[in-house]
Design a protein around this motif. Sequence first.
Motif, PDB file in Angstrom:
ATOM      1  N   GLY A   8       0.874  -1.167   0.000  1.00  0.00           N
ATOM      2  CA  GLY A   8       0.000   0.000   0.000  1.00  0.00           C
ATOM      3  C   GLY A   8       0.912   1.217   0.000  1.00  0.00           C
ATOM      4  O   GLY A   8       1.585   1.491   1.003  1.00  0.00           O
ATOM      5  N   ALA A   9       0.974   1.880  -1.145  1.00  0.00           N
ATOM      6  CA  ALA A   9       1.833   3.075  -1.240  1.00  0.00           C
ATOM      7  C   ALA A   9       0.957   4.318  -1.263  1.00  0.00           C
ATOM      8  O   ALA A   9       1.231   5.291  -1.959  1.00  0.00           O
ATOM      9  N   GLY A  10      -0.116   4.258  -0.489  1.00  0.00           N
ATOM     10  CA  GLY A  10      -0.997   5.423  -0.355  1.00  0.00           C
ATOM     11  C   GLY A  10      -0.454   6.345   0.722  1.00  0.00           C
ATOM     12  O   GLY A  10       0.756   6.385   0.975  1.00  0.00           O
ATOM     13  N   ASN A  11      -1.355   7.052   1.387  1.00  0.00           N
ATOM     14  CA  ASN A  11      -0.923   8.060   2.361  1.00  0.00           C
ATOM     15  C   ASN A  11      -0.080   7.462   3.480  1.00  0.00           C
ATOM     16  O   ASN A  11       1.019   7.945   3.773  1.00  0.00           O
ATOM     17  N   GLY A  13       1.221   4.232   3.817  1.00  0.00           N
ATOM     18  CA  GLY A  13       2.346   3.399   3.370  1.00  0.00           C
ATOM     19  C   GLY A  13       3.513   4.234   2.870  1.00  0.00           C
ATOM     20  O   GLY A  13       4.673   3.982   3.231  1.00  0.00           O
ATOM     21  N   LEU A  32       4.932  -1.654  -2.466  1.00  0.00           N
ATOM     22  CA  LEU A  32       4.134  -2.393  -3.453  1.00  0.00           C
ATOM     23  C   LEU A  32       2.701  -1.887  -3.403  1.00  0.00           C
ATOM     24  O   LEU A  32       2.143  -1.712  -2.317  1.00  0.00           O
ATOM     25  N   LYS A  35      -1.924  -0.064  -7.760  1.00  0.00           N
ATOM     26  CA  LYS A  35      -2.084   1.024  -8.734  1.00  0.00           C
ATOM     27  C   LYS A  35      -0.815   1.141  -9.577  1.00  0.00           C
ATOM     28  O   LYS A  35       0.263   1.436  -9.046  1.00  0.00           O
ATOM     29  N   ASN A  64       2.317  -4.640  -7.767  1.00  0.00           N
ATOM     30  CA  ASN A  64       1.815  -5.992  -7.491  1.00  0.00           C
ATOM     31  C   ASN A  64       2.795  -7.118  -7.797  1.00  0.00           C
ATOM     32  O   ASN A  64       2.358  -8.248  -8.024  1.00  0.00           O
ATOM     33  N   THR A  78      -0.437  -1.853   4.776  1.00  0.00           N
ATOM     34  CA  THR A  78      -1.282  -0.644   4.879  1.00  0.00           C
ATOM     35  C   THR A  78      -2.336  -0.629   3.777  1.00  0.00           C
ATOM     36  O   THR A  78      -3.057   0.351   3.628  1.00  0.00           O
ATOM     37  N   ARG A  83     -11.210   5.361   6.163  1.00  0.00           N
ATOM     38  CA  ARG A  83     -12.587   5.842   6.359  1.00  0.00           C
ATOM     39  C   ARG A  83     -12.729   7.298   5.913  1.00  0.00           C
ATOM     40  O   ARG A  83     -11.741   8.021   5.777  1.00  0.00           O
ATOM     41  N   ASN A  96     -11.711  -4.357   3.359  1.00  0.00           N
ATOM     42  CA  ASN A  96     -10.310  -4.553   3.738  1.00  0.00           C
ATOM     43  C   ASN A  96      -9.948  -5.990   4.111  1.00  0.00           C
ATOM     44  O   ASN A  96      -8.786  -6.389   3.946  1.00  0.00           O
ATOM     45  N   ILE A  99      -8.625  -7.823   1.087  1.00  0.00           N
ATOM     46  CA  ILE A  99      -7.333  -7.247   0.653  1.00  0.00           C
ATOM     47  C   ILE A  99      -6.218  -7.706   1.598  1.00  0.00           C
ATOM     48  O   ILE A  99      -5.170  -8.203   1.169  1.00  0.00           O
ATOM     49  N   ASN A 121      -7.172  -0.954   8.647  1.00  0.00           N
ATOM     50  CA  ASN A 121      -8.293  -0.984   9.600  1.00  0.00           C
ATOM     51  C   ASN A 121      -9.448  -1.859   9.138  1.00  0.00           C
ATOM     52  O   ASN A 121      -9.595  -2.073   7.933  1.00  0.00           O
TER      53      ASN A 121
HETATM   54  N1  LIG Z   1      -3.697   1.235  12.457  1.00  0.00           N
HETATM   55  C1  LIG Z   1      -3.617   2.550  12.389  1.00  0.00           C
HETATM   56  O1  LIG Z   1      -3.207   3.196  13.363  1.00  0.00           O
HETATM   57  C2  LIG Z   1      -3.987   3.270  11.123  1.00  0.00           C
HETATM   58  C3  LIG Z   1      -3.676   4.626  10.964  1.00  0.00           C
HETATM   59  C4  LIG Z   1      -4.018   5.246   9.757  1.00  0.00           C
HETATM   60  C5  LIG Z   1      -4.633   4.536   8.740  1.00  0.00           C
HETATM   61  N2  LIG Z   1      -4.924   3.239   8.938  1.00  0.00           N
HETATM   62  C6  LIG Z   1      -5.537   2.429   7.882  1.00  0.00           C
HETATM   63  O2  LIG Z   1      -4.546   2.182   6.884  1.00  0.00           O
HETATM   64  C7  LIG Z   1      -5.184   1.923   5.636  1.00  0.00           C
HETATM   65  C8  LIG Z   1      -4.550   2.787   4.550  1.00  0.00           C
HETATM   66  O3  LIG Z   1      -4.833   4.139   4.765  1.00  0.00           O
HETATM   67  P1  LIG Z   1      -4.309   5.252   3.725  1.00  0.00           P
HETATM   68  O4  LIG Z   1      -4.714   6.556   4.255  1.00  0.00           O
HETATM   69  O5  LIG Z   1      -2.888   4.985   3.394  1.00  0.00           O
HETATM   70  O6  LIG Z   1      -5.205   4.893   2.433  1.00  0.00           O
HETATM   71  P2  LIG Z   1      -4.839   5.201   0.918  1.00  0.00           P
HETATM   72  O7  LIG Z   1      -6.087   5.033   0.142  1.00  0.00           O
HETATM   73  O8  LIG Z   1      -4.105   6.478   0.811  1.00  0.00           O
HETATM   74  O9  LIG Z   1      -3.815   4.026   0.538  1.00  0.00           O
HETATM   75  C9  LIG Z   1      -4.177   2.692   0.477  1.00  0.00           C
HETATM   76  C10 LIG Z   1      -3.408   2.059  -0.667  1.00  0.00           C
HETATM   77  O10 LIG Z   1      -3.654   0.661  -0.659  1.00  0.00           O
HETATM   78  C11 LIG Z   1      -3.607   0.255  -2.004  1.00  0.00           C
HETATM   79  N3  LIG Z   1      -4.188  -1.070  -2.171  1.00  0.00           N
HETATM   80  C12 LIG Z   1      -5.502  -1.418  -2.184  1.00  0.00           C
HETATM   81  N4  LIG Z   1      -5.621  -2.746  -2.389  1.00  0.00           N
HETATM   82  C13 LIG Z   1      -4.369  -3.240  -2.504  1.00  0.00           C
HETATM   83  C14 LIG Z   1      -3.841  -4.534  -2.709  1.00  0.00           C
HETATM   84  N5  LIG Z   1      -4.614  -5.613  -2.851  1.00  0.00           N
HETATM   85  N6  LIG Z   1      -2.485  -4.669  -2.778  1.00  0.00           N
HETATM   86  C15 LIG Z   1      -1.679  -3.608  -2.644  1.00  0.00           C
HETATM   87  N7  LIG Z   1      -2.116  -2.353  -2.451  1.00  0.00           N
HETATM   88  C16 LIG Z   1      -3.449  -2.166  -2.370  1.00  0.00           C
HETATM   89  C17 LIG Z   1      -4.356   1.341  -2.743  1.00  0.00           C
HETATM   90  O11 LIG Z   1      -4.101   1.311  -4.137  1.00  0.00           O
HETATM   91  C18 LIG Z   1      -3.840   2.586  -2.051  1.00  0.00           C
HETATM   92  O12 LIG Z   1      -2.728   3.139  -2.724  1.00  0.00           O
HETATM   93  C19 LIG Z   1      -6.676   2.211   5.878  1.00  0.00           C
HETATM   94  O13 LIG Z   1      -7.364   1.000   6.104  1.00  0.00           O
HETATM   95  C20 LIG Z   1      -6.680   3.065   7.126  1.00  0.00           C
HETATM   96  O14 LIG Z   1      -7.891   2.999   7.825  1.00  0.00           O
HETATM   97  C21 LIG Z   1      -4.625   2.589  10.106  1.00  0.00           C
END
Ligand SMILES: NC(=O)c1ccc[n+]([C@@H]2O[C@H](COP(=O)([O-])OP(=O)(O)OC[C@H]3O[C@@H](n4cnc5c(N)ncnc54)[C@H](O)[C@@H]3O)[C@@H](O)[C@H]2O)c1
Length: 313
Positions: A8-11, A13, A32, A35, A64, A78, A83, A96, A99, A121
């Motif tokens: 997960g290279a979103g926010n 990751g 990884l 997207k 991937n 991640t 939410r 989730n 995933i 989450n």
């Molecule tokens: N535990 C904690 O303290 C905590 C804190 C913040 C966020 N989170 C959770 O972390 C998760 C990610 O949050 P975010 O803000 O980075 O979201 P985000 O949407 O910015 O990033 C999530 C990334 O996951 C990727 N993804 C989705 N399915 C995938 C798969 N099968 N394989 C690889 N990558 C995949 C998406 O393409 C996206 O880039 C959420 O579930 C959020 O609730 C948990």
Amino acid sequence: MSKVTVVGAGNVGATCANVLAFNEVADEVVMLDVKEGVSEGKAMDMMQTAQLLGFDTTLTGCTNDYAQTADSDVVVITSGIPRKPGMTREELIGVNAGIVKSVAENLLKYSPNAIIVVISNPMDTMTYLALKSLGLPKNRIIGMGGALDSSRFKYFLSQALGCNANEVEGMVIGGHGDTTMIPLTRFATYKGLPISNFLSAEKIEEVAKSTMVGGATLTGLLGTSAWYAPGAAGAFVVEAILHNQMKLVPCSVSLEGEYGETDICCGVPVILGKNGIEKIVELPLDEAEKAAFKASADAVRKVNGALKEVGAL
Ligand SMILES: NC(=O)c1ccc[n+]([C@@H]2O[C@H](COP(=O)([O-])OP(=O)(O)OC[C@H]3O[C@@H](n4cnc5c(N)ncnc54)[C@H](O)[C@@H]3O)[C@@H](O)[C@H]2O)c1
Ligand SMILES: O=C(O)C[C@H](O)C(=O)O
């Protein structure tokens, strides 16, 4: 050579990978994502900060391709949706769970000895899912929530005390949910002294409440959930493991009788070292704290029940 994979290279990751590199926690960090091109682009962007910031960690990204993650020492999950304002973390389970399960299985194929840090989450339930579906020893499955919640607790305490957050100590245990978190106010200290010496009972209650809804408050402000502190908290946990720091950090771990609970992953203080969870630390909770922990665990267990409904277990 040490290697960490962040899926997960979103926010969250990308922030986690960035902090890992900036602090040179590992020699190699792989991101990884599903997207196309996003991990590769973010890794290249971060590598172009290496000479500006002065770090030696090598960052790479892939779409991937789990072969690129092979032989990681620690993997961080991640991936999944965050939410939106007004939602709870628990509402994310339907998307989730699938995933997290498939990502964890793929990671394990290429890094059979890795320690797994779950961030997606609802985190306690996703950690339980990883534990149940991978069948790994419990020391290698760690949910990250308490490190973040404790950092927020210390932030709100420092605001109330008018001091630097490094001058306060405090821990949050229980589930990583708006109503399940337990900020341990009785154990919190300012320069080693109980905070009750400095703050009124009302102010302490206010700090505890702000901590519990810390993630929801940020989600309301940002339109999606937070990432700077979550990413840094993920990197903090990875560093404690990889550098065998033996730090005491609240993490979501499999309980087998500790704190009176079994068949659940929930936040308790643990010692983190090269084997992941080196030890679960049992705190001398009073009756009210014990009752709060039981209620928290009951709530987490109820969410775990939904894993069957969504076909993940
Ligand atoms: N535990 C904690 O303290 C905590 C804190 C913040 C966020 N989170 C959770 O972390 C998760 C990610 O949050 P975010 O803000 O980075 O979201 P985000 O949407 O910015 O990033 C999530 C990334 O996951 C990727 N993804 C989705 N399915 C995938 C798969 N099968 N394989 C690889 N990558 C995949 C998406 O393409 C996206 O880039 C959420 O579930 C959020 O609730 C948990
Ligand atoms: O609040 C969220 O949904 C994300 C995360 O669990 C957090 O606490 O920031």
